[in-house]
Design a protein around this motif. Structure first.
Motif, PDB file in Angstrom:
ATOM      1  N   ASP A 152      -3.730   5.361  14.422  1.00 41.86           N
ATOM      2  CA  ASP A 152      -3.243   4.396  13.445  1.00 41.86           C
ATOM      3  C   ASP A 152      -2.823   3.081  14.083  1.00 41.86           C
ATOM      4  N   SER A 153      -3.257   2.839  15.315  1.00 40.03           N
ATOM      5  CA  SER A 153      -2.867   1.607  15.993  1.00 40.03           C
ATOM      6  C   SER A 153      -3.570   0.407  15.361  1.00 40.03           C
ATOM      7  N   ASN A 154      -2.834  -0.706  15.262  1.00 38.47           N
ATOM      8  CA  ASN A 154      -3.410  -1.926  14.711  1.00 38.47           C
ATOM      9  C   ASN A 154      -2.528  -3.089  15.123  1.00 38.47           C
ATOM     10  N   GLU A 155      -3.139  -4.186  15.548  1.00 37.57           N
ATOM     11  CA  GLU A 155      -2.379  -5.322  16.041  1.00 37.57           C
ATOM     12  C   GLU A 155      -1.501  -5.947  14.962  1.00 37.57           C
ATOM     13  N   SER A 156      -1.893  -5.809  13.709  1.00 36.42           N
ATOM     14  CA  SER A 156      -1.128  -6.426  12.626  1.00 36.42           C
ATOM     15  C   SER A 156       0.158  -5.681  12.312  1.00 36.42           C
ATOM     16  N   GLY A 157       0.297  -4.483  12.843  1.00 37.10           N
ATOM     17  CA  GLY A 157       1.466  -3.670  12.538  1.00 37.10           C
ATOM     18  C   GLY A 157       1.259  -2.748  11.365  1.00 37.10           C
ATOM     19  N   THR A 158       0.232  -2.991  10.554  1.00 36.85           N
ATOM     20  CA  THR A 158      -0.105  -2.108   9.442  1.00 36.85           C
ATOM     21  C   THR A 158      -1.030  -1.012   9.948  1.00 36.85           C
ATOM     22  N   PRO A 159      -0.720   0.246   9.675  1.00 38.56           N
ATOM     23  CA  PRO A 159      -1.592   1.328  10.153  1.00 38.56           C
ATOM     24  C   PRO A 159      -3.031   1.135   9.684  1.00 38.56           C
ATOM     25  N   ARG A 160      -3.964   1.477  10.545  1.00 39.24           N
ATOM     26  CA  ARG A 160      -5.379   1.345  10.192  1.00 39.24           C
ATOM     27  C   ARG A 160      -5.713   2.148   8.950  1.00 39.24           C
ATOM     28  N   TRP A 161      -5.141   3.349   8.837  1.00 40.33           N
ATOM     29  CA  TRP A 161      -5.453   4.196   7.688  1.00 40.33           C
ATOM     30  C   TRP A 161      -5.011   3.536   6.384  1.00 40.33           C
ATOM     31  N   ASP A 162      -3.925   2.765   6.436  1.00 38.04           N
ATOM     32  CA  ASP A 162      -3.422   2.107   5.230  1.00 38.04           C
ATOM     33  C   ASP A 162      -4.465   1.129   4.696  1.00 38.04           C
ATOM     34  N   MET A 163      -5.059   0.341   5.581  1.00 37.27           N
ATOM     35  CA  MET A 163      -6.063  -0.628   5.161  1.00 37.27           C
ATOM     36  C   MET A 163      -7.336   0.051   4.670  1.00 37.27           C
ATOM     37  N   LEU A 164      -7.692   1.182   5.293  1.00 39.40           N
ATOM     38  CA  LEU A 164      -8.900   1.895   4.891  1.00 39.40           C
ATOM     39  C   LEU A 164      -8.735   2.611   3.556  1.00 39.40           C
ATOM     40  N   LEU A 165      -7.540   3.126   3.289  1.00 37.41           N
ATOM     41  CA  LEU A 165      -7.332   3.945   2.096  1.00 37.41           C
ATOM     42  C   LEU A 165      -6.946   3.137   0.864  1.00 37.41           C
ATOM     43  N   ARG A 166      -6.442   1.909   1.043  1.00 38.48           N
ATOM     44  CA  ARG A 166      -5.882   1.190  -0.112  1.00 38.48           C
ATOM     45  C   ARG A 166      -6.926   0.873  -1.177  1.00 38.48           C
ATOM     46  N   THR A 167      -8.210   0.824  -0.822  1.00 37.73           N
ATOM     47  CA  THR A 167      -9.259   0.600  -1.828  1.00 37.73           C
ATOM     48  C   THR A 167      -9.936   1.906  -2.240  1.00 37.73           C
ATOM     49  N   ARG A 168      -9.489   3.016  -1.683  1.00 32.77           N
ATOM     50  CA  ARG A 168     -10.183   4.281  -1.920  1.00 32.77           C
ATOM     51  C   ARG A 168      -9.328   5.334  -2.616  1.00 32.77           C
ATOM     52  N   VAL A 169      -8.039   5.115  -2.691  1.00 30.09           N
ATOM     53  CA  VAL A 169      -7.165   6.040  -3.422  1.00 30.09           C
ATOM     54  C   VAL A 169      -6.364   5.252  -4.452  1.00 30.09           C
ATOM     55  N   PRO A 170      -5.980   5.888  -5.565  1.00 29.27           N
ATOM     56  CA  PRO A 170      -5.152   5.197  -6.559  1.00 29.27           C
ATOM     57  C   PRO A 170      -3.818   4.767  -5.946  1.00 29.27           C
ATOM     58  N   LEU A 171      -3.234   3.707  -6.461  1.00 28.55           N
ATOM     59  CA  LEU A 171      -1.993   3.169  -5.903  1.00 28.55           C
ATOM     60  C   LEU A 171      -0.865   4.197  -5.841  1.00 28.55           C
ATOM     61  N   PRO A 172      -0.644   5.026  -6.876  1.00 27.29           N
ATOM     62  CA  PRO A 172       0.428   6.029  -6.751  1.00 27.29           C
ATOM     63  C   PRO A 172       0.206   6.992  -5.589  1.00 27.29           C
ATOM     64  N   VAL A 173      -1.059   7.312  -5.310  1.00 21.72           N
ATOM     65  CA  VAL A 173      -1.359   8.194  -4.177  1.00 21.72           C
ATOM     66  C   VAL A 173      -1.092   7.466  -2.867  1.00 21.72           C
ATOM     67  N   LEU A 174      -1.482   6.203  -2.784  1.00 20.24           N
ATOM     68  CA  LEU A 174      -1.230   5.426  -1.570  1.00 20.24           C
ATOM     69  C   LEU A 174       0.270   5.324  -1.302  1.00 20.24           C
ATOM     70  N   ASP A 175       1.050   5.113  -2.346  1.00 23.93           N
ATOM     71  CA  ASP A 175       2.508   5.058  -2.181  1.00 23.93           C
ATOM     72  C   ASP A 175       3.027   6.378  -1.624  1.00 23.93           C
ATOM     73  N   TYR A 176       2.496   7.484  -2.126  1.00 26.71           N
ATOM     74  CA  TYR A 176       2.942   8.788  -1.623  1.00 26.71           C
ATOM     75  C   TYR A 176       2.545   8.956  -0.154  1.00 26.71           C
ATOM     76  N   LEU A 177       1.319   8.575   0.198  1.00 22.95           N
ATOM     77  CA  LEU A 177       0.852   8.716   1.577  1.00 22.95           C
ATOM     78  C   LEU A 177       1.692   7.871   2.534  1.00 22.95           C
ATOM     79  N   ARG A 178       2.085   6.692   2.093  1.00 18.67           N
ATOM     80  CA  ARG A 178       2.945   5.852   2.929  1.00 18.67           C
ATOM     81  C   ARG A 178       4.297   6.513   3.168  1.00 18.67           C
TER      82      ARG A 178
END
Length: 350
Positions: A152-178
Motif C-alpha cells: 500500500d505504499s504511495n508517495e502521496s500518502g494515500t494507500p494505493r488500494w484506496d485509489m484503485l478501489l474508489r472507482t470499483r466499490v460503492p462509497l459505503p463499502v469504501l468507507d468501511y474498507l478505510r
C-alpha cells in the motif's frame, strides 16, 4: 422480460463491489423481492474471506435505499465442502422459508454470472429460471482483495488500494474498507497475504504445480475433541486439529502420531494410540487450503478413558486444549480451514 415474485442471488461479496450492486439493482427491477444468500458465512477471517457475514450484510444494506431494503432479505449460507447435497438442501430450505407466506405459487428465479468453475452452482437449480448477467466492468473480487491486502505504499500518502478501489466499490463499502484498514485484523491479514505469496513463490519454478500431503488427528475422549492453537501463519491464532506435513521417510500414520505428540504433549503409549484409531479418511477439496493444493489424511482416535489426558501446546502449537463437541458450532468462526468439516465427517455429524 421475465418477472418473478422472488429472485435468488448467491455470492460471497468479499468485498461487495460495483458489479454486485448493479446485479442486485437489476434483480430488484425483475422481482418483487430479492433473497441474497451470503456464502461462507461462519468461517474465520482469511485473505479469501476477510469479512464476517454481519459485516457483509451491513455493506449490502448500506448500498440500498430504504425502499430497496424492504424488498431484500439477506441470509447466511454455511459451507459444506464435502457434501454438496447438504449445501443444496440448505439453499432450498432457506428459500422455501422465505416464500412460505405466499398464497399463490412463487415464481422463483436465480440471478448471477457464469464466469468460471467457481460459479458452477448456478447450474444446480434446474427448477429456477437463470438470469445470467454479463461480467459487468470485468470486476473481480479476488483482484480487489489482492490490492487491498498488498503493498500500500504511495508517495502521496494515500494507500494505493484506496485509489484503485474508489472507482470499483460503492462509497459505503469504501468507507468501511478505510475504517477496517485501521484495525489489528487488517494487519494480520496483510501478514497472511505476504506469507501466502512467499509460500507460493517458493514453488513457482517447479516443473509441475505441487501437491502437498498432510495429516491431522481427530482425538476424542468423553465427548471432547483435542485442538491446538496455531502459533504462526497461516491461520495464526486459530484453533486446529493437531497435524502437519508428512516427512519423506514417513508413512501417514507415523507422521500423524509424531505431530500429535509434538503439538499436544500427549504422553500415552504409542501402542495405545495406535489401537485407538477407529477410522481414517482423505479430505481433498481443491480449495481447502490457501497455501495451494493440499491433501490431508485425517485419523479418528477414540480414547477409552474416563478422564481427559493432560495436554500442553508445543512445536507449532501455542496451546492445546480439550473442547466439548457440543461447543464446536459456536467455535466455527475460530476454526482453521476445513477442520470442523473433517471432525464432523469422521464423527458422522450432519
Amino acid at each position: 422480460m421475465n418477472h418473478y415474485t422472488h429472485l435468488v442471488y448467491i455470492g460471497r461479496f468479499q468485498p461487495m463491489h460495483a458489479a454486485h450492486l448493479k446485479t442486485l439493482q437489476r434483480a430488484l427491477r425483475l422481482a418483487d423481492h430479492v433473497i441474497v444468500l451470503v456464502g461462507t458465512a461462519f468461517k474465520p477471517r482469511t485473505i479469501k474471506n476477510p469479512f464476517s457475514y454481519e459485516e457483509r450484510r451491513m455493506m449490502l444494506l448500506d448500498c440500498l435505499s430504504n425502499e430497496e431494503r424492504e424488498r431484500v432479505s439477506i441470509l447466511p449460507l454455511r459451507d459444506y465442502l464435502y457434501n454438496e447435497h447438504q449445501w443444496l438442501a440448505q439453499v432450498h430450505a432457506t428459500v422455501a422459508q422465505q416464500v412460505a407466506h405466499l398464497q399463490e405459487p412463487a415464481r422463483i428465479g436465480l440471478i448471477g454470472h457464469l464466469k468460471d468453475h467457481s460459479s458452477y452452482y448456478l447450474k444446480t437449480f434446474p427448477q429456477w429460471t437463470l438470469e445470467d448477467v454479463e461480467n459487468i466492468d470485468g470486476l473481480d473480487a479476488t483482484t480487489l482483495r489482492q490490492w487491498y491486502f498488498g503493498d500500500d505504499s504511495n508517495e502521496s500518502g494515500t494507500p494505493r488500494w484506496d485509489m484503485l478501489l474508489r472507482t470499483r466499490v460503492p462509497l459505503p463499502v469504501l468507507d468501511y474498507l478505510r475504517a477496517f484498514a485501521e484495525t489489528r485484523d487488517y494487519l494480520l491479514l496483510k501478514q497472511e497475504q505476504a506469507f501466502t505469496q512467499q509460500y507460493r513463490a517458493a514453488w513457482a519454478d517447479a516443473p509441475y504445480p505441487p501437491t502437498f500431503f498432510t495429516v491431522d488427528a481427530v482425538v476424542v475422549c468423553q465427548g471432547h475433541v483435542l485442538l491446538v492453537k496455531r502459533r504462526a501463519q497461516p491461520g495464526k491464532g486459530l484453533w486446529a486439529l493437531p497435524g502437519g506435513f508428512v516427512g519423506q521417510d514417513e508413512r501417514a500414520e507415523e507422521a500423524m502420531l509424531r505431530e500429535l505428540r509434538e503439538e499436544t504433549g500427549i504422553d500415552e503409549m504409542r501402542a495405545i494410540l495406535q489401537t485407538s484409531i477407529k477410522d481414517r479418511r482423505l479430505f481433498d477439496h481443491p480449495e481447502r487450503s490457501l497455501r495451494g493444493r493440499t491433501l490431508t489424511e485425517a485419523f479418528l482416535i477414540e480414547l477409552p478413558w474416563f478422564e481427559l489426558p493432560k495436554v500442553k501446546g508445543g512445536d507449532d502449537a501455542e496451546k492445546a486444549r480439550w473442547f466439548p463437541l457440543g461447543d464446536l458450532p459456536e467455535l466455527e468462526h475460530h476454526l482453521y480451514e476445513d477442520h470442523l468439516e473433517i471432525i464432523n465427517g469422521l464423527l458422522g455429524v450432519a
